[in-house]
Design an enzyme around this catalytic site. Sequence first.
Site, mmCIF file in Angstrom:
data_model
loop_
_atom_site.group_PDB
_atom_site.id
_atom_site.type_symbol
_atom_site.label_atom_id
_atom_site.label_comp_id
_atom_site.label_asym_id
_atom_site.label_seq_id
_atom_site.Cartn_x
_atom_site.Cartn_y
_atom_site.Cartn_z
ATOM 1 N N CYS A 86 0.826 -1.219 0.000
ATOM 2 C CA CYS A 86 0.000 0.000 0.000
ATOM 3 C C CYS A 86 0.856 1.263 0.000
ATOM 4 O O CYS A 86 0.998 1.932 -1.019
ATOM 5 C CB CYS A 86 -0.944 0.027 1.202
ATOM 6 S SG CYS A 86 -2.200 -1.270 1.198
ATOM 7 N N ASP B 103 -1.982 3.500 7.580
ATOM 8 C CA ASP B 103 -2.015 2.348 6.675
ATOM 9 C C ASP B 103 -3.415 2.202 6.064
ATOM 10 O O ASP B 103 -4.364 1.826 6.759
ATOM 11 C CB ASP B 103 -1.640 1.085 7.435
ATOM 12 C CG ASP B 103 -1.371 -0.094 6.517
ATOM 13 O OD1 ASP B 103 -1.792 -0.042 5.338
ATOM 14 O OD2 ASP B 103 -0.732 -1.057 6.977
ATOM 15 N N SER C 235 4.333 2.031 0.876
ATOM 16 C CA SER C 235 5.673 2.166 0.306
ATOM 17 C C SER C 235 5.684 2.017 -1.217
ATOM 18 O O SER C 235 6.415 2.758 -1.883
ATOM 19 C CB SER C 235 6.684 1.237 0.981
ATOM 20 O OG SER C 235 6.303 -0.106 0.913
#
Length: 174
Positions: free
Chosen positions: A13, A130, A15
Amino acid sequence: MIRVLFVCLGNICRSPMAEAVFRHMVKEAGLDGVVEVDSAGTGHWHVGEPPHEGTRRILEQKGIDWRGIRARQVAPVDAERFDYIVAMDAENQGEVVRMLGLHRPDGKKRPQVFRLLELVPDAPTADVPDPYYTGNFDEVYELIRAGCAALLERIRRDLEKRQAGEDDAADDRR
């Protein structure tokens, strides 16, 4: 050559989104032969997978190429290969330092390890959340875009310093 590694937990997701956004910015800045970009995760669960569909969707909406990006796990060689290791959050920053043994003094050249949003003084948060859990890929894209723009400016300054140092060294040899 300056080498940058973006790191998150699973490398599907945040990086890879940062890798694609930063590659795009580097290319637009005419530095694609000067700056190398990669991404990795501290976890192994998604090794070999393409970015998450939410990441792919937002990148495609923004006209940013993500093709060729596949998840991989941080490896010991990354400590020697990269100049900058840029974590998406404090937990992954600590984990990459531990995994790569960067906390041990051994006299070797060390990469700079920091969180992406450390470069954005007015960021609304210290960590990139995240989206695997929140689903908010739009918010994450905006945070990553701001962080990558600040990182590009930092690298430009570092390149200028390197160039000035090389010029000074050449003057000393004359």
